[in-house]
Design a protein around this motif. Sequence first.
Motif, PDB file in Angstrom:
ATOM      1  N   LEU A 288       0.831  -1.193   0.000  1.00 22.38           N
ATOM      2  CA  LEU A 288       0.000   0.000   0.000  1.00 22.38           C
ATOM      3  C   LEU A 288       0.873   1.253   0.000  1.00 22.38           C
ATOM      4  O   LEU A 288       0.548   2.253  -0.665  1.00 22.38           O
ATOM      5  CB  LEU A 288      -0.935  -0.012   1.209  1.00 22.38           C
ATOM      6  N   ARG A 289       1.985   1.205   0.721  1.00 20.76           N
ATOM      7  CA  ARG A 289       2.901   2.349   0.724  1.00 20.76           C
ATOM      8  C   ARG A 289       3.434   2.611  -0.689  1.00 20.76           C
ATOM      9  O   ARG A 289       3.500   3.764  -1.130  1.00 20.76           O
ATOM     10  CB  ARG A 289       4.055   2.102   1.695  1.00 20.76           C
ATOM     11  N   VAL A 290       3.835   1.569  -1.392  1.00 20.17           N
ATOM     12  CA  VAL A 290       4.350   1.740  -2.756  1.00 20.17           C
ATOM     13  C   VAL A 290       3.286   2.377  -3.638  1.00 20.17           C
ATOM     14  O   VAL A 290       3.565   3.299  -4.421  1.00 20.17           O
ATOM     15  CB  VAL A 290       4.803   0.379  -3.330  1.00 20.17           C
ATOM     16  N   LEU A 291       2.055   1.908  -3.504  1.00 16.77           N
ATOM     17  CA  LEU A 291       0.959   2.449  -4.303  1.00 16.77           C
ATOM     18  C   LEU A 291       0.712   3.915  -3.989  1.00 16.77           C
ATOM     19  O   LEU A 291       0.606   4.753  -4.901  1.00 16.77           O
ATOM     20  CB  LEU A 291      -0.312   1.629  -4.045  1.00 16.77           C
ATOM     21  N   ILE A 292       0.647   4.241  -2.707  1.00 16.58           N
ATOM     22  CA  ILE A 292       0.359   5.626  -2.301  1.00 16.58           C
ATOM     23  C   ILE A 292       1.489   6.557  -2.724  1.00 16.58           C
ATOM     24  O   ILE A 292       1.245   7.636  -3.269  1.00 16.58           O
ATOM     25  CB  ILE A 292       0.132   5.691  -0.780  1.00 16.58           C
ATOM     26  N   GLU A 293       2.730   6.151  -2.503  1.00 21.43           N
ATOM     27  CA  GLU A 293       3.843   7.041  -2.846  1.00 21.43           C
ATOM     28  C   GLU A 293       4.011   7.204  -4.359  1.00 21.43           C
ATOM     29  O   GLU A 293       4.509   8.237  -4.826  1.00 21.43           O
ATOM     30  CB  GLU A 293       5.134   6.556  -2.189  1.00 21.43           C
ATOM     31  N   SER A 294       3.560   6.219  -5.128  1.00 27.10           N
ATOM     32  CA  SER A 294       3.595   6.403  -6.583  1.00 27.10           C
ATOM     33  C   SER A 294       2.634   7.497  -7.017  1.00 27.10           C
ATOM     34  O   SER A 294       2.886   8.213  -7.999  1.00 27.10           O
ATOM     35  CB  SER A 294       3.254   5.087  -7.291  1.00 27.10           C
ATOM     36  N   ILE A 295       1.565   7.664  -6.268  1.00 24.94           N
ATOM     37  CA  ILE A 295       0.601   8.742  -6.550  1.00 24.94           C
ATOM     38  C   ILE A 295       1.112  10.068  -5.996  1.00 24.94           C
ATOM     39  O   ILE A 295       1.102  11.091  -6.676  1.00 24.94           O
ATOM     40  CB  ILE A 295      -0.776   8.387  -5.956  1.00 24.94           C
ATOM     41  N   LEU A 296       1.594  10.056  -4.756  1.00 26.38           N
ATOM     42  CA  LEU A 296       2.060  11.297  -4.121  1.00 26.38           C
ATOM     43  C   LEU A 296       3.275  11.879  -4.843  1.00 26.38           C
ATOM     44  O   LEU A 296       3.504  13.098  -4.785  1.00 26.38           O
ATOM     45  CB  LEU A 296       2.406  11.041  -2.653  1.00 26.38           C
ATOM     46  N   SER A 297       4.046  11.046  -5.514  1.00 20.46           N
ATOM     47  CA  SER A 297       5.254  11.529  -6.192  1.00 20.46           C
ATOM     48  C   SER A 297       4.938  12.436  -7.381  1.00 20.46           C
ATOM     49  O   SER A 297       5.841  13.063  -7.940  1.00 20.46           O
ATOM     50  CB  SER A 297       6.096  10.342  -6.664  1.00 20.46           C
ATOM     51  N   GLN A 298       3.681  12.529  -7.741  1.00 21.37           N
ATOM     52  CA  GLN A 298       3.297  13.332  -8.905  1.00 21.37           C
ATOM     53  C   GLN A 298       3.086  14.809  -8.569  1.00 21.37           C
ATOM     54  O   GLN A 298       2.985  15.638  -9.470  1.00 21.37           O
ATOM     55  CB  GLN A 298       2.009  12.759  -9.526  1.00 21.37           C
ATOM     56  N   ARG A 299       3.018  15.152  -7.270  1.00 20.84           N
ATOM     57  CA  ARG A 299       2.759  16.541  -6.879  1.00 20.84           C
ATOM     58  C   ARG A 299       3.618  16.906  -5.675  1.00 20.84           C
ATOM     59  O   ARG A 299       4.114  16.031  -4.946  1.00 20.84           O
ATOM     60  CB  ARG A 299       1.275  16.761  -6.562  1.00 20.84           C
ATOM     61  N   ASP A 300       3.772  18.227  -5.439  1.00 21.72           N
ATOM     62  CA  ASP A 300       4.568  18.724  -4.312  1.00 21.72           C
ATOM     63  C   ASP A 300       3.819  18.580  -2.996  1.00 21.72           C
ATOM     64  O   ASP A 300       2.580  18.466  -2.956  1.00 21.72           O
ATOM     65  CB  ASP A 300       4.935  20.191  -4.528  1.00 21.72           C
ATOM     66  N   SER A 301       4.579  18.651  -1.896  1.00 21.80           N
ATOM     67  CA  SER A 301       3.995  18.507  -0.551  1.00 21.80           C
ATOM     68  C   SER A 301       2.884  19.516  -0.305  1.00 21.80           C
ATOM     69  O   SER A 301       1.814  19.170   0.217  1.00 21.80           O
ATOM     70  CB  SER A 301       5.094  18.673   0.502  1.00 21.80           C
ATOM     71  N   ALA A 302       3.120  20.782  -0.658  1.00 25.37           N
ATOM     72  CA  ALA A 302       2.124  21.819  -0.395  1.00 25.37           C
ATOM     73  C   ALA A 302       0.815  21.538  -1.117  1.00 25.37           C
ATOM     74  O   ALA A 302      -0.274  21.790  -0.577  1.00 25.37           O
ATOM     75  CB  ALA A 302       2.671  23.185  -0.807  1.00 25.37           C
ATOM     76  N   ASP A 303       0.892  21.008  -2.331  1.00 25.06           N
ATOM     77  CA  ASP A 303      -0.326  20.681  -3.084  1.00 25.06           C
ATOM     78  C   ASP A 303      -1.119  19.587  -2.380  1.00 25.06           C
ATOM     79  O   ASP A 303      -2.341  19.659  -2.256  1.00 25.06           O
ATOM     80  CB  ASP A 303       0.036  20.234  -4.500  1.00 25.06           C
ATOM     81  N   TRP A 304      -0.403  18.571  -1.934  1.00 24.76           N
ATOM     82  CA  TRP A 304      -1.095  17.474  -1.258  1.00 24.76           C
ATOM     83  C   TRP A 304      -1.692  17.922   0.074  1.00 24.76           C
ATOM     84  O   TRP A 304      -2.824  17.543   0.415  1.00 24.76           O
ATOM     85  CB  TRP A 304      -0.148  16.300  -1.045  1.00 24.76           C
ATOM     86  N   LEU A 305      -0.965  18.741   0.809  1.00 23.86           N
ATOM     87  CA  LEU A 305      -1.492  19.209   2.090  1.00 23.86           C
ATOM     88  C   LEU A 305      -2.765  20.025   1.888  1.00 23.86           C
ATOM     89  O   LEU A 305      -3.715  19.931   2.675  1.00 23.86           O
ATOM     90  CB  LEU A 305      -0.431  20.025   2.830  1.00 23.86           C
ATOM     91  N   ALA A 306      -2.793  20.828   0.836  1.00 24.71           N
ATOM     92  CA  ALA A 306      -4.007  21.606   0.538  1.00 24.71           C
ATOM     93  C   ALA A 306      -5.164  20.671   0.185  1.00 24.71           C
ATOM     94  O   ALA A 306      -6.308  20.878   0.618  1.00 24.71           O
ATOM     95  CB  ALA A 306      -3.726  22.584  -0.600  1.00 24.71           C
ATOM     96  N   ALA A 307      -4.868  19.634  -0.602  1.00 25.60           N
ATOM     97  CA  ALA A 307      -5.916  18.690  -0.975  1.00 25.60           C
ATOM     98  C   ALA A 307      -6.445  17.939   0.236  1.00 25.60           C
ATOM     99  O   ALA A 307      -7.659  17.733   0.387  1.00 25.60           O
ATOM    100  CB  ALA A 307      -5.364  17.702  -2.012  1.00 25.60           C
ATOM    101  N   PHE A 308      -5.545  17.539   1.115  1.00 21.89           N
ATOM    102  CA  PHE A 308      -5.980  16.815   2.310  1.00 21.89           C
ATOM    103  C   PHE A 308      -6.808  17.704   3.230  1.00 21.89           C
ATOM    104  O   PHE A 308      -7.785  17.257   3.840  1.00 21.89           O
ATOM    105  CB  PHE A 308      -4.767  16.250   3.052  1.00 21.89           C
TER     106      PHE A 308
END
Length: 397
Positions: A288-308
């Motif tokens: 599951l970690r491999v799957l999630i990080e393959s998705i998260l690797s497509q955007r910057d931290s700030a973008d993901w934090l805003a989405a979350f």
Amino acid sequence: MPRPTPSSALERLRVLDLSRVRAGPTCARVFADFGADVIKVESPPGLDPNENMSGPRHGYDMQNLHRNKRSLTLNLKTPEGKAILLRLIESADLLIENFRPDVKDRLGLDFETLHKLNPRLILVSVSGFGQSGPYRTRAGFDQIAQGMGGMMSVTGLQGQGPVRAGIAVADSAAGLYGAIGALVAVTERETSGKGQWVQTSLLEAQIAMMDFQAARFLVEGTVPPQAGNDHPYSTPMGVYATRNGHINIGVGAEGHWRSFCKAIGHPELGENPVYDNMEKRFARRPELRVLIESILSQRDSADWLAAFETHAVPAGPIYAVDEMFDDPQVQHLGIAQPVTHPVLGDIRVVAEPVSLSRTPASVATPTPEAGEHNAEILAELGYDQADITRLKGLGAI
């Protein structure tokens, strides 16, 4: 910089702080920040070979630990110095010490002796391993307590060997537990009129801080392993890599999981029977970690934090200390408190992390110079200038 107003919450209390290094001073600092008259009793400069264990007087550690206190230097190996301390004890509310138990007994500062002198006195003893038992005379240090208290066995990446925490967990916790016990004793004294002996230790405090990890063994018999940056039993909860760094994600419930899947643009994962409850996700955590990080690797931290944040998924950045103090919420909370030092100028120290609506804590004065308040405190005890001169000549102060 205008001088802050001292707190009035505990202004009726006089506290004698005979402790040093971190645990005892942390306990005393709570009382000082809430307005108690805390007198830091220490050896005259140059007398104690270990006087710099907390670093230089004007260093960051001493400035953070001893603000709001007054300093009185006493040589307790002289009868005159010991007599001054006993006079202070007669009218004190609390005495905080972290001597080894045998040293305290040798100095005549055991609870039975002090209780006869002042029945209302509350003695707070912070030791390495406790006031009794086979380890009572051992010197205690934070890292030793971290090791014996189980923390180093659960910290770090799986299989890498024991790792210490980056802060003095046992020291700080023992100081805070000592303050809690002392405040309970002060409250109880309002009914009984009697003081009592409050005891804690680095070892006990560290074990208490293990909390659910310790309870996991006591209740279920499970020895917790190292889990690195992952939560011991929830997933995805831990540190995850993005395109430009790392973030913390905290999916602690099924609702969080479904929201998380929507936030990363894969709502179908939230309904996938392979991952539809915590037990299944935990069993498949590596994949599951491999799957999630393959998705998260497509955007910057700030973008993901805003989405979350948009999807109400618990998440946060991972700061260095300078970044931490730049965060707008940290600045709003005001936990970096300014104080003016006569030598260092305007500095900041770490404030008490608790707010009271009427009588909040305050950082009003910097760490005093050694013996800065000798004349002031001795005058309060009835000594005149001739007495003070004589005591200096005798090496008592």
